[in-house]
Design a protein around this motif. Structure first.
Motif, PDB file in Angstrom:
ATOM      1  N   ARG A 232      21.361   2.490  -3.098  1.00 29.29           N
ATOM      2  CA  ARG A 232      20.111   1.909  -3.557  1.00 29.29           C
ATOM      3  C   ARG A 232      19.336   1.278  -2.395  1.00 29.29           C
ATOM      4  O   ARG A 232      18.132   1.520  -2.205  1.00 29.29           O
ATOM      5  CB  ARG A 232      20.437   0.866  -4.632  1.00 29.29           C
ATOM      6  N   TYR A 233      20.047   0.470  -1.575  1.00 30.66           N
ATOM      7  CA  TYR A 233      19.366  -0.231  -0.488  1.00 30.66           C
ATOM      8  C   TYR A 233      19.008   0.692   0.677  1.00 30.66           C
ATOM      9  O   TYR A 233      18.014   0.485   1.378  1.00 30.66           O
ATOM     10  CB  TYR A 233      20.213  -1.394   0.005  1.00 30.66           C
ATOM     11  N   GLN A 234      19.807   1.744   0.887  1.00 37.75           N
ATOM     12  CA  GLN A 234      19.487   2.686   1.962  1.00 37.75           C
ATOM     13  C   GLN A 234      18.230   3.485   1.636  1.00 37.75           C
ATOM     14  O   GLN A 234      17.545   3.976   2.539  1.00 37.75           O
ATOM     15  CB  GLN A 234      20.678   3.631   2.198  1.00 37.75           C
ATOM     16  N   ASN A 235      17.934   3.617   0.362  1.00 33.75           N
ATOM     17  CA  ASN A 235      16.739   4.356  -0.067  1.00 33.75           C
ATOM     18  C   ASN A 235      15.544   3.440  -0.326  1.00 33.75           C
ATOM     19  O   ASN A 235      14.473   3.907  -0.723  1.00 33.75           O
ATOM     20  CB  ASN A 235      17.051   5.164  -1.332  1.00 33.75           C
ATOM     21  N   ASP A 236      15.728   2.159  -0.152  1.00 40.53           N
ATOM     22  CA  ASP A 236      14.657   1.192  -0.383  1.00 40.53           C
ATOM     23  C   ASP A 236      13.815   1.076   0.893  1.00 40.53           C
ATOM     24  O   ASP A 236      14.323   0.665   1.942  1.00 40.53           O
ATOM     25  CB  ASP A 236      15.271  -0.160  -0.740  1.00 40.53           C
ATOM     26  N   PRO A 237      12.550   1.428   0.841  1.00 41.45           N
ATOM     27  CA  PRO A 237      11.703   1.375   2.054  1.00 41.45           C
ATOM     28  C   PRO A 237      11.503  -0.029   2.603  1.00 41.45           C
ATOM     29  O   PRO A 237      11.099  -0.196   3.760  1.00 41.45           O
ATOM     30  CB  PRO A 237      10.375   1.975   1.574  1.00 41.45           C
TER      31      PRO A 237
END
Length: 575
Positions: free
Chosen positions: A57-62
């Protein structure tokens, strides 16, 4: 861990905490650190599924710079895989594992082993043997330099591609290689092979044992016969060869009570060329001086056991510098095997190996600095400070590699075993070091004084080859005395030097005069030999037969009890 300028997701982890780096800084650094790391958080998850989901989730959060697993790193410890490593108790005592994390030794640091030779075919030694770069490869004619019968490197030795055999002792008829020097330093006895294994057996090869300086190269120099005897001229030649061919350390696991001026001169030659010399103290359970370990320029090593107790067989006394494990040390033997090896002959190689590690770490250090570092870093396991059994203590390889500066303590005059007869003795030497706090000079009666008497203490001043103190001799009886120079450093470490001298107000007694005809080179002459009861310099006066001319002197400056002079025939007969 994550870095974000946005509020955390409502799907919170099991625990959440701020990155601690912002709260552990000094006041001067805190503001800069806070700005850079203020939005980093550490999350703990009890469920791996929650971790995987949050990470994705956080790795895909810009709005999140990075999110990653809090990795666990492993210390890069050196763990030997050698078959018999568990039999090497010395590894733990001298903290070799910790030392190897700092330094394993470098191939260009050569350790010369002057001994009975080395079994260079042993599987744990074959890759460790030095090869003379000037005697390998092919010559201009395409011939193998190792066997072309030519002194390719011009050092005076033909085909010396892996060392030299100096033994030429027809009197040692022991069915070994004893007649002529040659280029084959193969071990006929086994002693040198055991020494070599302790110093530099190959490490991490799933074979046998490991040497303390397994990263260094070994230079085999054979000076001992199959029966274990070494002639001093062969040893002296081996020392000179080692120095001239690049050795930085020389191991000498042999010796005798007999003083040798030839050996002393060879050792001084090595010392002048910045070579560290290590010698076994001897196995006679005696305080008597033993050579070459008794020379000031060497590091004299006594022996300890697995329990750090002093070995009952080991010599002791004023000349001891440090101790090292020397009881049941597992090592290489001739023919490819392994066995236990005891004696100060086993303890000296560990010190030689340590010297090579320190030189590999600090190649700019002098031989005297290396000696000082080995002493000041030793574990003081005997009486507080230096004592006649352990010297400065049992060596600690890890501590030695962490010493950045060395203090030098050295008594230059009087030389060891020198005789004096003046009313006042000026003691000359060096007491120096970046962290020197003070130096003190003591003297005591006998070769192993039970009491040391303070002569002088000087604070915050270095002395280099100058007067350290003076001793009034008028009230002292003839006999042996010992001197002790002790440096106390600002970090609490201590380094010292000791020396023995003799007060002798009587003239040396001459005995054993022999005069014999001898051929010397292309000429004839007379060899004159005699002995004195004290070490001294001598002068032989001569003139031609039936001559009324004044006598001519031939001075012999070397301090010795054995004196030899050659006078050409024409000098005595006037033609």
């Amino acid at each position: 861990m994550m870095n974000s300028n946005q509020p955390l997701s409502k799907k919170t982890p099991s625990t959440l905490k701020k990155f601690a780096g912002t709260s552990r800084q000094s006041a001067l650094k805190k503001s800069a650190v806070r700005d850079r790391f203020k939005n980093i958080y550490v999350m703990d998850f009890f469920d791996s599924k929650d971790l995987a989901g949050a990470l994705e989730r956080y790795q895909n959060d810009p709005d999140v710079d990075y999110a990653a697993v809090n990795h666990v790193f492993k210390i890069d410890a050196v763990k030997p895989n050698d078959m018999h490593v568990d039999s090497l108790y010395w590894i733990m005592l001298v903290r070799a594992l910790d030392a190897w994390n700092l330094q394993k030794g470098t191939r260009d640091i050569l350790i010369s082993i002057i001994d009975s030779g080395i079994d260079y075919l042993h599987p744990d030694l074959s890759n460790q043997i030095w090869q003379n770069p000037g005697e390998i490869g092919t010559d201009d004619s395409g011939h193998d330099r190792r066997t072309n019968g030519v002194d390719d490197d011009g050092n005076g030795y033909i085909d010396d591609w892996r060392g030299w055999d100096f033994v030429d002792a027809p009197g040692f008829d022991d069915n070994g290689d004893f007649l002529d020097p040659d280029n084959d330093p193969l071990d006929d006895n086994g002693h040198g092979t055991a020494v070599a294994g302790i110093i530099g057996a190959e490490g991490h090869n799933h074979t046998g044992v490991i040497g303390l300086a397994y990263g260094c190269a070994i230079m085999p120099l054979r000076a001992g016969s199959a029966s274990g005897f070494l002639q001093e001229d062969d040893v002296a030649q081996a020392i000179i060869y080692a120095v001239d061919n690049g050795a930085r350390v020389i191991n000498m696991s042999f010796g005798d009570k007999e003083f040798s001026p030839l050996l002393r001169d060879a050792i001084r030659y090595a010392y002048e060329h910045n070579v560290v010399m290590v010698a076994s103290a001897g196995n006679d359970a005696s305080p008597a001086y033993h050579y070459p370990s008794g020379f000031d320029e060497t590091i004299s090593v006594s022996a300890t056991g697995p329990d750090d107790f002093f070995a009952t067989f080991s010599n002791y006394g004023v000349s001891i510098n440090v101790a090292a494990p020397g009881v049941n040390v597992y090592s290489t033997v001739r023919g490819g095997g392994y066995n236990y090896f005891s004696g100060t002959s086993a303890s000296a190689p560990l010190v030689s190996a340590l010297a090579a590690l320190v030189i590999s770490h600090h190649p700019e250090f002098s031989a005297e600095e290396i000696k000082s570092i080995i002493e000041t870093s030793a574990d003081d396991i005997g009486e507080n400070g230096w004592d006649q059994y352990y010297g400065a203590g049992r060596i600690n390889a890890f501590r030695a590699l962490q010493v950045a500066y060395a203090s030098i303590a050295r008594i230059n005059f009087p030389a060891t075993d020198q005789g004096v007869s003046s009313d006042t003795l000026d003691i000359l030497g060096t007491a120096s070091g970046a962290f020197l706090k003070q130096y003190s000079v003591y003297y005591g009666a006998g070769s192993n004084p039970s009491e040391w008497i303070l002569l002088r203490t000087v604070e915050n001043r270095q002395v280099v080859n100058a007067r350290l103190a003076s001793l009034n001799l008028q009230s002292l009886a003839d006999g042996p005395y010992s001197l002790r120079l002790m440096i106390a450093n600002k970090d609490g470490s201590v380094v010292e030097d000791r020396s023995r001298f003799f007060i002798d107000r009587s003239a040396p007694a001459i005995s054993g005069i022999k005069i014999q005809k001898m051929i010397f080179g292309n000429g004839h002459g007379y060899l004159i030999e005699f002995q004195t009861d004290d070490p001294c310099a001598s002068t032989v006066w001569y003139r031609a037969h039936n001559s009324s001319e004044p006598f001519k002197p031939i001075p012999v400056s070397a301090l010795s009890t054995k004196h030899i002079v050659f006078i050409p025939d024409e000098e005595l007969h006037g033609h």
